[in-house]
Design an enzyme around this catalytic site. Sequence first.
Site, PDB file in Angstrom:
ATOM      1  CB  CYS A 386      53.914  27.162 -59.756  1.00 37.01           C
ATOM      2  SG  CYS A 386      53.964  28.822 -59.046  1.00 37.01           S
ATOM      3  CG  ASP A 387      48.257  28.652 -62.631  1.00 35.42           C
ATOM      4  OD1 ASP A 387      48.346  28.528 -63.858  1.00 35.42           O
ATOM      5  OD2 ASP A 387      47.287  29.178 -62.071  1.00 35.42           O
TER       6      ASP A 387
END
EC number: 2.7.1.197
Length: 468
Positions: A386-387
């Site tokens: 994810c980010d």
Amino acid sequence: MNNQPSFRARVQKFGSFLSGMIMPNIGAFIAWGLITALFIPTGWWPNEQLAELVGPMITYLLPLLIGYTGGKMIYDVRGGVVGAAATMGVVVGADIPMFIGAMIMGPLGGFLIKKVDQVLQPKVRSGFEMLVNNFSAGILAAILAIVAFLGIGPVVVSFSNVLASGVEVIIGAGLLPLASIFIEPAKVLFLNNAINHGILSPIGIDQAASAGKSILFLLETNPGPGLGVLLAFMVFGKGMAKQSAPGAAVIHFAGGIHEIYFPYILMKPTLILAVIAGGMSGVFTFVLFNAGLVAVPSPGSIFALLAMTPRGEYAGVLAGVIIATVVSFVIASIILKTSKATAEDLTEATSKMEGLKGKESSVKEALITDDEQPQATEVNKIIFACDAGMGSSAMGASILRDKVKKAGLSIEVANTSINQLPDDVDIIITHKDLTDRAKAKNPHAEHISVENFLSSPKYDELVNRLKS
């Protein structure tokens, strides 16, 4: 229109880079926040001796950590060392905490030493490598520190003062609640970490250093708007969305993983009105109570917010969270009750997501043709990305790891940020809005897109495939 997907990806990448300098050091920020909340004269246990830690930590420790991390992101430890030394120039040359300066000098130091090595290393004779490596880094670090002290530091101070003055004007004019019009949609587009750690936190820390608290720490981290939407799905939702909402609400509110409610918004984009209204009402309440936190709460859990709340100011923080939840819940409930559609498949949700983002979805084709993507033949490592690599990906990895273990498979399941994806991974699992970035980072692995890390049928499909 064709350029917009790449532009969005670039914005996400830049925002991820900014937050990537802050996220690994959140523990140090929390340590500073706890020491501040406990031992300053207005803290829980005022202690003049221990309060002496507050100033040096915010002036030296935190900026140097950011500078080191920024340089390390560019050129590993060597870049981090030069980045930290360069950061020291802006730290000493300013009379305010130099977080923005650190976010400039750290990556700059890492980038320049990388270029210097590319020029010098092919020309170094055998036996002189250590001498050249050490002195090239030392000379460059010294030059950058001097340049930062004399030139860059004063410019960054002026820029920081302009930003701080602008924020004060906005707060004084009562316009701060309008920030939610931009913050809430940007969060759903996976820019939440960039907004909080790349923009609001550096300015907020400057405010907290002078005023003892900052309302900016509450703008993006307020769990109320997302909680209201999830509660509405618990009551008025349909199908899988309703079934998964209770667990998502607990993870969001108590665990602080805000990404968990983003798919619910993307499935029904009109709900963005609910989180905007909830965010605005929450910020308005914070302004009325003059609420603020002593440091950035990360993750955005209610427990993190309360831990960073100054002594005697819990009423304002709790009121803002509660009112944001209620307003978001009411509006989301109206939207769900008046909606004609009872359920949406992934293709329909993706089409609606295009309208919300104002562009053609870059993942629509990938979602439709997912079964046609090349599959890894031998799987030893699966990575959820994810980010930030700490929130939603950790949650998804935990779920799949349990399924893999129960299936008796000897496969490593881990999580990381997209920027830190390793080369030896066989399968990469990401949210559908981040798959393009993951493919660009590691094009050789098999990529699986999911809409919700908490509950995806693709987990069972993958486990069954690996067992066969």
